[in-house]
Motif scaffolding. Structure first.
Motif, PDB file in Angstrom:
ATOM      1  N   THR A 115       0.866  -1.171   0.000  1.00 37.08           N
ATOM      2  CA  THR A 115       0.000   0.000   0.000  1.00 37.08           C
ATOM      3  C   THR A 115       0.900   1.218   0.000  1.00 37.08           C
ATOM      4  O   THR A 115       1.678   1.417   0.936  1.00 37.08           O
ATOM      5  CB  THR A 115      -0.902   0.035   1.260  1.00 37.08           C
ATOM      6  N   CYS A 116       0.835   1.995  -1.071  1.00 29.81           N
ATOM      7  CA  CYS A 116       1.614   3.231  -1.142  1.00 29.81           C
ATOM      8  C   CYS A 116       0.649   4.367  -0.838  1.00 29.81           C
ATOM      9  O   CYS A 116      -0.199   4.712  -1.664  1.00 29.81           O
ATOM     10  CB  CYS A 116       2.231   3.387  -2.535  1.00 29.81           C
ATOM     11  N   ALA A 117       0.751   4.905   0.364  1.00 34.96           N
ATOM     12  CA  ALA A 117      -0.181   5.970   0.774  1.00 34.96           C
ATOM     13  C   ALA A 117       0.470   6.796   1.873  1.00 34.96           C
ATOM     14  O   ALA A 117       1.413   6.339   2.531  1.00 34.96           O
ATOM     15  CB  ALA A 117      -1.481   5.355   1.292  1.00 34.96           C
ATOM     16  N   ALA A 118      -0.062   8.011   2.045  1.00 30.58           N
ATOM     17  CA  ALA A 118       0.468   8.899   3.091  1.00 30.58           C
ATOM     18  C   ALA A 118       0.158   8.298   4.462  1.00 30.58           C
ATOM     19  O   ALA A 118      -0.814   7.560   4.630  1.00 30.58           O
ATOM     20  CB  ALA A 118      -0.184  10.272   2.970  1.00 30.58           C
ATOM     21  N   TRP A 119       1.012   8.657   5.455  1.00 30.63           N
ATOM     22  CA  TRP A 119       0.788   8.112   6.809  1.00 30.63           C
ATOM     23  C   TRP A 119      -0.589   8.496   7.353  1.00 30.63           C
ATOM     24  O   TRP A 119      -1.196   7.737   8.094  1.00 30.63           O
ATOM     25  CB  TRP A 119       1.866   8.622   7.780  1.00 30.63           C
ATOM     26  N   ASP A 120      -1.074   9.677   6.969  1.00 31.78           N
ATOM     27  CA  ASP A 120      -2.348  10.134   7.551  1.00 31.78           C
ATOM     28  C   ASP A 120      -3.556   9.803   6.673  1.00 31.78           C
ATOM     29  O   ASP A 120      -4.628  10.360   6.852  1.00 31.78           O
ATOM     30  CB  ASP A 120      -2.287  11.635   7.850  1.00 31.78           C
ATOM     31  N   ASP A 121      -3.399   8.873   5.735  1.00 33.21           N
ATOM     32  CA  ASP A 121      -4.526   8.432   4.906  1.00 33.21           C
ATOM     33  C   ASP A 121      -5.263   7.324   5.675  1.00 33.21           C
ATOM     34  O   ASP A 121      -4.943   6.129   5.561  1.00 33.21           O
ATOM     35  CB  ASP A 121      -3.984   7.930   3.556  1.00 33.21           C
ATOM     36  N   ALA A 122      -6.255   7.747   6.478  1.00 29.06           N
ATOM     37  CA  ALA A 122      -6.906   6.803   7.404  1.00 29.06           C
ATOM     38  C   ALA A 122      -7.605   5.671   6.661  1.00 29.06           C
ATOM     39  O   ALA A 122      -7.608   4.523   7.124  1.00 29.06           O
ATOM     40  CB  ALA A 122      -7.892   7.559   8.295  1.00 29.06           C
ATOM     41  N   ALA A 123      -8.173   5.967   5.488  1.00 25.29           N
ATOM     42  CA  ALA A 123      -8.890   4.920   4.737  1.00 25.29           C
ATOM     43  C   ALA A 123      -7.899   3.860   4.248  1.00 25.29           C
ATOM     44  O   ALA A 123      -8.149   2.648   4.355  1.00 25.29           O
ATOM     45  CB  ALA A 123      -9.645   5.545   3.564  1.00 25.29           C
ATOM     46  N   ALA A 124      -6.741   4.310   3.726  1.00 26.96           N
ATOM     47  CA  ALA A 124      -5.726   3.357   3.242  1.00 26.96           C
ATOM     48  C   ALA A 124      -5.169   2.543   4.411  1.00 26.96           C
ATOM     49  O   ALA A 124      -4.958   1.326   4.287  1.00 26.96           O
ATOM     50  CB  ALA A 124      -4.604   4.114   2.536  1.00 26.96           C
ATOM     51  N   MET A 125      -4.947   3.204   5.543  1.00 28.91           N
ATOM     52  CA  MET A 125      -4.399   2.511   6.720  1.00 28.91           C
ATOM     53  C   MET A 125      -5.397   1.442   7.199  1.00 28.91           C
ATOM     54  O   MET A 125      -5.005   0.331   7.561  1.00 28.91           O
ATOM     55  CB  MET A 125      -4.118   3.554   7.814  1.00 28.91           C
ATOM     56  N   ALA A 126      -6.693   1.766   7.174  1.00 27.23           N
ATOM     57  CA  ALA A 126      -7.711   0.802   7.622  1.00 27.23           C
ATOM     58  C   ALA A 126      -7.795  -0.387   6.653  1.00 27.23           C
ATOM     59  O   ALA A 126      -7.933  -1.539   7.076  1.00 27.23           O
ATOM     60  CB  ALA A 126      -9.062   1.500   7.754  1.00 27.23           C
ATOM     61  N   ARG A 127      -7.688  -0.122   5.338  1.00 26.70           N
ATOM     62  CA  ARG A 127      -7.709  -1.228   4.356  1.00 26.70           C
ATOM     63  C   ARG A 127      -6.493  -2.141   4.546  1.00 26.70           C
ATOM     64  O   ARG A 127      -6.586  -3.357   4.486  1.00 26.70           O
ATOM     65  CB  ARG A 127      -7.704  -0.667   2.923  1.00 26.70           C
ATOM     66  N   PHE A 128      -5.350  -1.506   4.786  1.00 32.56           N
ATOM     67  CA  PHE A 128      -4.108  -2.250   5.052  1.00 32.56           C
ATOM     68  C   PHE A 128      -4.310  -3.141   6.283  1.00 32.56           C
ATOM     69  O   PHE A 128      -4.000  -4.339   6.266  1.00 32.56           O
ATOM     70  CB  PHE A 128      -2.997  -1.219   5.255  1.00 32.56           C
ATOM     71  N   ALA A 129      -4.850  -2.556   7.357  1.00 37.28           N
ATOM     72  CA  ALA A 129      -5.041  -3.307   8.608  1.00 37.28           C
ATOM     73  C   ALA A 129      -5.958  -4.511   8.387  1.00 37.28           C
ATOM     74  O   ALA A 129      -5.734  -5.585   8.957  1.00 37.28           O
ATOM     75  CB  ALA A 129      -5.618  -2.385   9.681  1.00 37.28           C
ATOM     76  N   ALA A 130      -6.960  -4.325   7.521  1.00 42.03           N
ATOM     77  CA  ALA A 130      -7.919  -5.416   7.289  1.00 42.03           C
ATOM     78  C   ALA A 130      -7.242  -6.636   6.659  1.00 42.03           C
ATOM     79  O   ALA A 130      -7.741  -7.763   6.766  1.00 42.03           O
ATOM     80  CB  ALA A 130      -9.054  -4.919   6.396  1.00 42.03           C
TER      81      ALA A 130
END
Ligand code: AMP
Length: 351
Positions: free
Chosen positions: A50-65
């Motif tokens: 996942t290439c995304a900014a640290w504060d991209d909450a939606a990308a971080m949540a998808r990654f966590a899933a």
């Protein structure tokens, strides 16, 4: 326990993540890298990126899933956005990140546990340097409190009149210069059950603020301080409820070990463990965060030397390989900028 076959999330896309991912693959795990930069040498050897900014909450949540557990290979990951990971376990605990991201917090924390840092003064900004030099004396080193690494964000002060430097307008810390006999690091791994394993202690030689080589066994001038330094490192790990590999760097001085800094992650001064120890720092980090039993950390040879391959030296790969006893690790970075860590070479002495 997180069994092999599950996915490990790694925050940060550099060579440390690459080597964690390679150890994880050996144990049958998949890795998913999260990093803001598109060219990630960790992603190259991982199942997902996942290439995304640290504060991209939606990308971080998808990654966590996608992840059964998350770890980090970079200590400047901002802590607040990690809330988007939700209930996925994150090891080491983010309080280790908060402590290590700020040189002042880190020193106060280790001091509170009985460690002894260099004399230091909090410096609000460039205008505070003169008072700090008066309080601590010269020579010394002025460092940014945050985001410094490999000698970046620090300036030597040889004499009080050096206070005219063009320093960045941000919180700084001034440290008295330690006349050390040698530098060393304590590398440990703590499991979810609180079990702590230490690796042997290397002597570390820095050139221009960057680690040049780590050598084992360390000379007596370091060995004499290992027990005291290990006791401090264990207290740090316990106080943080730490799970994974933790590194503390020290100066060996006539008055005992002086704490320099900590890294809440696998560390360059532990790269020798891949061939030089029974279990590498990368493998034990994976074992720890997945709740597996830790592997033995003893030396696998009579002696070990790890040399960093920095900048243009990466072009010498053929010459390095002409010695059949050299183990060459190249990180796959495209551009060999001066001072950039491109790889390392490990050599064992068997008898
Ligand atoms: P650091 O990024 O703080 O680990 O600093 C990089 C390197 O600079 C260290 O490994 C030492 O070789 C040197 N250094 C940093 N702080 C001090 C100090 N207070 N006294 C002497 N040498 C230092």
């Amino acid at each position: 326990m997180i069994p092999p076959g599950e996915t490990i999330g790694i925050l940060g896309g550099g060579q440390l993540g690459r080597m964690i991912a390679m150890a994880a693959a050996q144990l049958g795990y998949r890795c998913h890298i999260y990093a803001p930069e598109a060219d990630s040498v960790a992603a190259e050897v991982s199942a997902a990126f996942t290439c995304a900014a640290w504060d991209d909450a939606a990308a971080m949540a998808r990654f966590a899933a996608d992840c059964a557990v998350v770890t980090y290979e970079f200590e400047n990951v901002p802590v607040a956005p990690l809330a988007a990971l939700g209930g996925v376990p994150l090891h080491p605990h983010p309080r280790a990140l908060e402590t290590a991201q700020d040189r002042l917090t880190e020193k106060r924390f280790v001091e509170g546990l009985g460690g002894r840092p260099a004399p230091y003064a909090d410096v609000d900004g460039p205008q505070g340097l003169t008072a700090a030099i008066q309080a601590i004396g010269a020579p010394g080193i002025i460092k940014t409190r945050r985001e410094g690494y490999d000698g970046k964000g620090q300036w030597r002060i040889v004499a009080p009149e050096d206070s005219g430097l063009n320093l960045p307008d941000q919180p700084l810390i001034y440290e008295g210069f330690i006349r050390f006999e040698a530098e060393f690091s304590i590398l440990l791994c703590r499991g979810v059950d609180g079990d702590i394993r230490f690796w042997d202690t290397p002597q570390n030689v820095h050139e221009g603020g960057i680690l040049a080589r780590s050598t084992l066994p360390a000379p007596p001038v370091i060995q004499d301080h290992v027990a005291e330094a290990r006791a401090i490192a264990a207290k740090v790990a316990e106080a943080l409820g730490y799970v994974g590999v933790l590194t503390l760097e020290f100066f060996a001085t006539a008055d005992g070990p002086v704490f320099n800094e900590m890294a809440p992650r696998v560390h360059n001064s532990g790269h020798w463990t891949t061939e030089g120890a029974v279990t590498s720092q990368f493998e034990n980090h994976v074992r720890a965060i997945c709740g597996l039993p830790l592997g033995a950390t003893g030396l696998a040879a009579a002696g070990v030397e790890m040399r960093n391959v920095i900048g243009d030296a990466a072009e010498d790969w053929a010459e390095i390989l002409s010695d059949p006893c050299n183990h060459l690790h190249l990180y796959g970075k495209a551009a060999a900028r001066p001072g950039r860590k491109m790889g390392h070479v490990t050599r064992l002495r068997l008898g």
